[in-house]
Write an enzyme that holds these catalytic residues in place. Structure first.
Site, PDB file in Angstrom:
ATOM      1  N   VAL A  43       1.135  -5.060   6.281  1.00  0.00           N
ATOM      2  CA  VAL A  43       0.467  -4.036   7.171  1.00  0.00           C
ATOM      3  C   VAL A  43      -0.650  -4.581   7.930  1.00  0.00           C
ATOM      4  O   VAL A  43      -0.799  -4.180   9.061  1.00  0.00           O
ATOM      5  CB  VAL A  43       0.062  -2.881   6.096  1.00  0.00           C
ATOM      6  CG1 VAL A  43      -0.685  -1.873   7.046  1.00  0.00           C
ATOM      7  CG2 VAL A  43       1.388  -2.166   5.344  1.00  0.00           C
ATOM      8  N   CYS A  44      -1.318  -5.568   7.530  1.00  0.00           N
ATOM      9  CA  CYS A  44      -2.565  -6.054   8.148  1.00  0.00           C
ATOM     10  C   CYS A  44      -1.860  -6.869   9.452  1.00  0.00           C
ATOM     11  O   CYS A  44      -2.499  -6.769  10.520  1.00  0.00           O
ATOM     12  CB  CYS A  44      -3.415  -7.002   7.419  1.00  0.00           C
ATOM     13  SG  CYS A  44      -4.107  -6.057   6.228  1.00  0.00           S
ATOM     14  N   THR A  45      -0.743  -7.591   9.104  1.00  0.00           N
ATOM     15  CA  THR A  45      -0.319  -8.334  10.304  1.00  0.00           C
ATOM     16  C   THR A  45      -0.003  -7.492  11.608  1.00  0.00           C
ATOM     17  O   THR A  45       0.068  -7.640  12.816  1.00  0.00           O
ATOM     18  CB  THR A  45       1.021  -9.146   9.942  1.00  0.00           C
ATOM     19  OG1 THR A  45       0.684  -9.949   8.903  1.00  0.00           O
ATOM     20  CG2 THR A  45       1.804  -9.821  11.032  1.00  0.00           C
TER      21      THR A  45
END
Length: 220
Positions: free
Chosen positions: A44-46
């Site tokens: 998700v952070c990517t």
């Protein structure tokens, strides 16, 4: 330490993908967004880091400096940036702060003091509370805090909308209604008396209730 709106954003010195910074000095007289991540190479952070890279021009228009923070070393951030470019078509074009000793995560109240002093061996679940967005004003005060779970990607169009409201209401004695967007009607702040409001809005206002005074968005 629990941070709240109107607290001074804690200052710190740290290594980033763009060199070492002292946070307050780096912000200067600009607004700032500090958004945090529990671990490098997380799905998700990517996507979030790539989204912000694509929106950087919008933050620049608003004189907002962006910094990402992830609880891992800067060398890992630099390797992660290649994945972000591959997946999202844009790599971070703003500093990514390294926090391998968890100092900043603790300073901002995202991890407890008992979390230890190293990111090594910690899983994303161990750091799941490091998922905040802090909006900081030119006075270095925290203007907004948003916290997200790891499973929900952040909506940075909403962060931009929030900044539009914060910047408008910092300049004018107004508030913005639910779902407000740039250019729409606003509400005269409750702290402004009718007498004072008439000086600013001689044309008057719409009042569906006595405590709701609606006017066009002020210019500038």
């Amino acid at each position: 330490m629990t941070l709240q709106i109107n607290d001074t954003a804690p200052d710190f010195e740290a290594d980033t993908t763009e060199g070492r910074i002292r946070f307050h000095a780096w912000l200067g007289s600009s607004w700032g967004v500090l958004f945090s991540h529990p671990k490098d190479f997380t799905p998700v952070c990517t996507t979030e880091l790539g989204v912000v890279a694509k929106l950087k021009g919008e933050f620049d228009k608003r004189d907002v400096k962006i910094a990402g923070l992830s609880v891992d070393p800067v060398d890992d951030h630099k390797r992660w940036a290649e994945d972000i470019r591959d997946v999202m078509g844009a790599a971070p074009n703003y500093p990514m702060i390294g926090d391998p000793e968890l100092k900043i995560a603790k300073l901002y109240g995202m991890l407890p003091a008992s979390a230890g002093d190293t990111a090594q061996g910690r899983t994303p679940a161990d750091n799941q509370t490091v998922r905040n967005v802090f909006v900081i004003g030119p006075d270095k005060k925290i203007k907004a805090i948003i916290a997200y779970p790891m499973t929900t990607g952040r909506n940075f169009d909403e962060v931009l909308r929030l900044i539009d409201s914060l910047q408008l209401t910092a300049k004018h004695k107004v508030a913005t209604p639910g779902n407000w967007k740039q250019g729409e009607d606003v509400i005269i702040a409750g702290s402004v008396s009718d007498e004072e409001a008439r000086k600013t809005y001689p044309q008057g206002w719409k009042a569906p209730k006595p405590y709701i005074r609606i006017v066009p968005q002020p210019a500038g």
